[in-house]
Design an enzyme around this catalytic site. Structure first.
Site, PDB file in Angstrom:
ATOM      1  N   HIS A 392     -30.996  31.075  16.199  1.00  0.00           N
ATOM      2  CA  HIS A 392     -30.981  29.798  15.491  1.00  0.00           C
ATOM      3  C   HIS A 392     -29.570  29.407  15.066  1.00  0.00           C
ATOM      4  O   HIS A 392     -29.110  28.292  15.305  1.00  0.00           O
ATOM      5  CB  HIS A 392     -31.906  29.887  14.270  1.00  0.00           C
ATOM      6  N   CYS A 700     -32.674  25.243  30.962  1.00  0.00           N
ATOM      7  CA  CYS A 700     -32.298  24.833  29.606  1.00  0.00           C
ATOM      8  C   CYS A 700     -31.941  26.036  28.742  1.00  0.00           C
ATOM      9  O   CYS A 700     -31.642  25.894  27.567  1.00  0.00           O
ATOM     10  CB  CYS A 700     -33.377  23.976  28.966  1.00  0.00           C
TER      11      CYS A 700
HETATM   12  C1  PEP Z   1     -35.160  29.891  26.614  1.00  0.00           C
HETATM   13  O1  PEP Z   1     -35.991  30.770  26.397  1.00  0.00           O
HETATM   14  O2  PEP Z   1     -34.220  30.021  27.425  1.00  0.00           O
HETATM   15  C2  PEP Z   1     -35.240  28.612  25.908  1.00  0.00           C
HETATM   16  C3  PEP Z   1     -34.479  27.603  26.263  1.00  0.00           C
HETATM   17  O3  PEP Z   1     -36.107  28.535  24.849  1.00  0.00           O
HETATM   18  P1  PEP Z   1     -35.784  29.106  23.407  1.00  0.00           P
HETATM   19  O4  PEP Z   1     -34.367  29.533  23.361  1.00  0.00           O
HETATM   20  O5  PEP Z   1     -36.096  28.043  22.451  1.00  0.00           O
HETATM   21  O6  PEP Z   1     -36.738  30.262  23.339  1.00  0.00           O
END
Ligand code: PEP
Ligand code: MG
Length: 752
Positions: A392, A700
């Site tokens: 975070h 992402c």
């Molecule tokens: C990931 O797991 O790469 C992702 C983009 O989701 P998060 O970081 O929110 O788990």
């Protein structure tokens, strides 16, 4: 015809006077002072090679040459150039050039030095930049010399590089021509560069760098220039940094000489009045072209000249790289958000303590939570005990642009309230005391957002709706590849299920709708993929109504993602209703993305729920995150049985689940690598399957913000890459470069 004065041409004359000539003419038309000069137009060159019979000979040589054979190419180039330079120029053309030069001299009252610059007619076209392919000669004096250099410019249309480039880009040799600009050289007392608007953020702040003497010294970086920043909205100078300019370059008898400046080197170069005048010229040019400009200017005998202006695409200027002097290291961790922050330590161990953080403090905590965002915004830096590059604290600090060091293990113990520290968010270090910042200035190409167009779309990840507008403007990303809604939901204080229990589902829907709208609107009409809630139990426990969250020994493998959304259907439905409201308002740029998918049934059920809530799935994107090896391995079944329009790799999770490395556990962080062959194999497999079925692919996860990783993905054929706001530009450059490289490789495979 033949010779045209610069004030007789404008931007529509590219085919006649080349890009450079047309641009200079256009500036003159605007009333911008440009050094005087004329252009020997492109027809003259054609007339020359046709009239002398050279054209057929040149084409004959070019027809036979294999451009991939370097020695053959060089031989051909040499032959052609010699031919052009040896054949005498037809008398009437020669006389016209000489006459124009004499006129320049007469106006100046002396025999003047001129720059003779090639201006190819295919130059500066958006699809094929020929910049720098042809030659320029400085300090040319005398009629015969000018004529000689014009011919040399002509022949430079056939350098090996130029021939090769045309073949690679598919231009026919007979279609390109060359004009030559002959322009009076400015022997400047002062010179420099100006960005008419901030080159990275696009704000209306003009940035000027200035030195004494000729501009070459600034471009080469040999002299540190004065630096001025002028706020064009408030109409005032907001920054003046006077540097010590050790020497200047000046022209004496046609030669550039270096003059040591001594005490004079400490003087400020530009007065406030001169800066204002310069900014005004810059504004006229920017306004005219509708785009911020990178302008080279010079002052001779008190008069400002604009020597060159081009849109800010790549700043060949300077970029400040943060660094600090040596100091005592107190704690070490991972550099999670770049930059240097100096301030007073404020240790925050629970949310009640966030009020003690004041503007400029260094926020130190075990791990940040969404309640801390207001405090994070005020902090000059953030340091945490726990977490990796995808925690975070890391995600939010990068989005807010605040330096951060995460996963130190012991910052909350070693650092004490009130201590002054320096945080280096690049290297992941926290030093004792306020260290002096060393601004290393690097000459680096930083491209500003709107100019590079990549075939692979470059998008951005967002988690704080309030920053969406700013991020959209600054990055000009091709859309949002991941809108994480966890942050928005967590900052509501009340657990989603609590709203539902309290009979306030409409309030929850409305809050979601308002948050989502900020992002969807900021990017409209570019796509925004909204991810449904991925709520890990540990993060939601501290919310009102979160007391019932189960205690799990490993929340990463627990009750989160789509598996949870389907068990707590009501909040999933609430999200669908919020999205439906947006679609009803015309925001069909939304897409829905499901997190942590492992089964076909999950996708089917989620689709049913979306349809039940009235989402027109035929009009919007509906896809999944590929974050588990399970999902990657059954991707074909998911596509065939459920029908999805896109997938996006969540490499943060995909890596942790493939390698059995908890992404938030600093003890195993050294084993965490998205480039592990197992992760790459899963990615490649998914891309190949998706291609077969016409499903769009994207990424992402944090790996998408790594330019090297982005290059690998482009090679694999990914359709888009979504990066953190701070990385969009870097990634865009890497993508553009690798796309070009791939094209060149393919072209080289072909035989011409
Ligand atoms: C990931 O797991 O790469 C992702 C983009 O989701 P998060 O970081 O929110 O788990
Ligand atoms: Mg994830």
């Amino acid at each position: 015809m033949g010779v045209l004065w610069l004030d007789e041409v404008d931007k529509d004359d590219v085919s006649l006077v080349g890009g450079k000539g047309a641009n200079l003419g256009e500036l003159l038309r605007l009333g911008i002072p440009v050094p005087e000069g004329f252009v020997v137009d492109a027809n003259t060159f054609k007339q020359f090679i046709e009239g002398t019979g050279l054209k057929d000979k040149i084409m004959e040589i070019l027809d036979d040459v294999d451009v991939n054979n370097m020695s053959e190419l060089e031989e051909a180039s040499k032959k052609i150039r010699e031919m052009i330079e040896k054949v005498p120029m037809p008398k009437e053309i020669e006389e016209e050039i000489k006459k124009a030069y004499r006129q320049l001299c007469e106006e100046a009252g002396e025999e003047v030095y001129v720059a003779v610059r090639s201006s190819a007619t295919a130059e500066d076209l958006p699809s094929a930049s020929f910049a720098g392919q042809q030659e320029t000669y400085l300090n040319v004096k005398g009629e015969d010399e000018v004529v000689d250099k014009v011919k040399k410019c002509w022949s430079s249309l056939y350098t090996p590089r130029a021939i090769f480039y045309r073949v690679q880009q598919g231009f026919r040799h007979e279609n390109v021509s060359i004009a030559v600009v002959v322009q009076k050289m400015v022997n400047s007392e002062k010179s420099g560069v100006m960005f008419t608007s901030h080159p990275v953020t696009g704000e209306k702040i003009a940035i000027i760098e200035a030195i004494f003497g000729l501009g070459e010294a600034i471009v080469s970086g040999a002299v540190t220039p004065d630096h001025y920043e002028y706020d064009r909205i408030q109409r005032k100078l907001i920054k003046v940094q006077v540097a010590y300019k050790k020497f200047m370059l000046t022209r004496q008898d046609g030669k550039t000489v270096k003059v040591e400046l001594g005490e004079k080197g400490k003087e400020r170069v530009l007065s406030e009045k001169e800066i204002e005048e310069l900014v005004k010229l810059g504004e006229v040019i920017e306004e005219h072209y509708g785009h911020p400009q990178d302008v080279e200017w010079a002052v001779e005998k008190g008069k400002i000249y604009i020597v060159q202006s081009r849109p800010i695409t790549t700043i060949k200027g300077k970029v400040e790289v943060s660094d600090v002097e040596e100091g005592e290291i107190l704690v070490k961790g991972l550099g999670a958000s770049p930059g240097i922050g100096i301030g007073k330590v404020k240790i925050v161990l629970n949310p009640d303590e966030i009020n003690k953080v004041e503007e400029g403090d260094v926020l130190v905590t075990t791990m940040t939570t969404p309640d801390m965002v207001p405090a994070m915004r005020m902090a000059s830096a953030i340091v945490t005990d726990e977490g990796g590059l995808t925690c975070h604290a890391a995600i939010v600090s990068r989005e807010l642009g605040i330096p951060a060091v995460v996963g130190t293990g012991n910052a909350t113990k070693v650092l004490k309230d009130g201590m002054i520290v320096t945080v280096d968010g690049d290297k992941g270090l926290v030093y004792k005391g306020a260290l002096k910042e060393k601004k290393k200035v690097e000459v680096k190409a930083v491209a500003i957002a709107p100019q590079i167009i990549t075939a692979t779309e470059v998008k951005v990840n967002i988690s704080i709706p309030d920053v969406a507008e700013k991020v959209a403007k600054e990055t000009n990303a091709d859309g949002v590849g991941l809108l994480r809604i966890e942050h928005m939901v967590l900052s509501l204080k009340k657990h989603p299920m609590k709203y539902i229990k309290d009979g306030e589902i409409d309030v929850y829907v409305d809050k979601l709708y308002k948050g989502l709208k900020k992002v969807v609107k900021a990017f409209y009409p570019k796509p925004v993929w909204i991810r449904t809630l991925d709520a890990p139990t540990d993060e939601f426990r501290s919310m009102e109504g979160g007391e019932d969250e189960p205690i799990e020994s490993n929340p990463m493998l627990g009750y989160r993602g789509i598996r949870r959304d389907l068990r707590e259907e009501e909040h999933f439905r609430a999200e669908m209703r919020a999205i439906k409201k947006l679609i009803d308002e015309g925001y069909t740029n939304v897409g829905i993305m499901l997190p942590l998918v492992t089964r076909v049934e999950e996708v089917k059920r989620a689709k049913e729920l979306a349809l039940e809530e009235g989402i027109p799935l035929d009009r919007i994107d509906f896809g999944i995150m590929v974050e588990t090896p399970a999902c990657a391995l059954i991707i074909e079944d998911i596509i065939k049985e459920c029908g999805i329009t896109f997938i996006s790799f969540g490499t943060n999770d995909l890596t942790q689940y493939t390698l059995a490395v908890d992404r938030n556990n600093e003890n195993v962080a050294y084993l965490y690598s998205e480039k592990h062959p197992a992760v790459l194999k899963l990615i490649e497999h998914v891309i190949n399957v998706c291609k077969k079925y016409g499903v769009k692919t994207s990424i992402c996860g944090q790996a998408g913000s790594d330019p090297k990783f982005a290059e690998m993905l482009v090679r694999m054929g990914i359709d888009s890459i979504s990066a953190n706001p701070d990385a969009v530009q870097r990634v865009r450059e890497a993508v553009a470069r690798i796309e070009k490289k791939i094209m060149l490789e393919k072209l080289r495979e072909l035989k011409f």
